[in-house]
Write a protein that holds these residues in place. Structure first.
Motif, PDB file in Angstrom:
ATOM      1  N   GLU A  52     -23.480 -14.462 -58.030  1.00  0.00           N
ATOM      2  CA  GLU A  52     -22.201 -14.916 -57.472  1.00  0.00           C
ATOM      3  C   GLU A  52     -22.325 -15.177 -55.972  1.00  0.00           C
ATOM      4  N   ASP A  69     -15.983 -17.627 -67.099  1.00  0.00           N
ATOM      5  CA  ASP A  69     -15.550 -16.656 -68.106  1.00  0.00           C
ATOM      6  C   ASP A  69     -14.778 -17.264 -69.262  1.00  0.00           C
ATOM      7  N   ARG A  90     -15.487 -17.897 -61.198  1.00  0.00           N
ATOM      8  CA  ARG A  90     -15.425 -16.815 -62.199  1.00  0.00           C
ATOM      9  C   ARG A  90     -14.533 -17.192 -63.368  1.00  0.00           C
ATOM     10  N   CYS A 138     -15.092 -18.363 -55.259  1.00  0.00           N
ATOM     11  CA  CYS A 138     -15.677 -17.429 -56.232  1.00  0.00           C
ATOM     12  C   CYS A 138     -14.712 -17.136 -57.370  1.00  0.00           C
TER      13      CYS A 138
END
Length: 152
Positions: free
Chosen positions: A116, A151, A147, A143
């Motif tokens: 990340e 996800d 994410r 970020c």
């Protein structure tokens, strides 16, 4: 498994011309002349338009900015020039690299996100990948967005 050492500006005594030459040498060895591949397909880099006899992709790897002709060097990107090849080569074997696809402007991209912290973007083409860019993901908003996308 950890990424290669950073190439710091200070390593070349703070001499920008020498530093840029060292960065380009890494780019040539790791991207242009190396038989780089991702998931069995070659990874190519965009050459044109060249600037100061250096490939367009190189400038995207070491600089930032929305307007192509106004991009400025980003020392964090520069320092990580050795990470580009390493991330691509290790994307499927290193647990610290998240890999997923997205669609932007009608194109399929592969995102390779190391810890990340550093993102490499490959555009899928017929029979090969095009190295779009790579950069540090040090802004929390970016970020969070990555994410959520990863996800899904």
């Amino acid at each position: 498994m950890s990424a290669p050492d950073l190439l710091h500006f200070e390593d070349l005594d703070g001499d920008w011309d020498r530093y840029e030459a060292a960065l380009y040498q890494v780019f040539e060895q790791d991207i242009i002349k190396f038989d780089l591949s991702f998931r069995g397909h070659p990874v190519n880099a965009r050459r044109a338009p060249e600037h100061e006899r250096k490939w367009a992709c190189f400038w995207h790897l070491i600089s930032e900015g929305r307007v192509e002709d106004d991009r400025l060097p980003d020392l964090r990107r520069c320092e990580r020039i050795r990470w580009v090849r390493w991330v691509i080569e290790n994307a499927d074997v290193c647990g610290d690299i998240d890999v997923w696809q997205n669609r932007r402007n009608g194109e399929t991209n592969w995102l390779l996100w190391y810890r990340e912290e550093y993102l490499v973007i490959l555009a899928a083409r017929t029979g090969y990948f095009l190295l779009r860019t790579a950069f540090c993901t040090d802004r929390e908003h970016r970020c969070q967005k990555l994410r959520r996308e990863r996800d899904k």
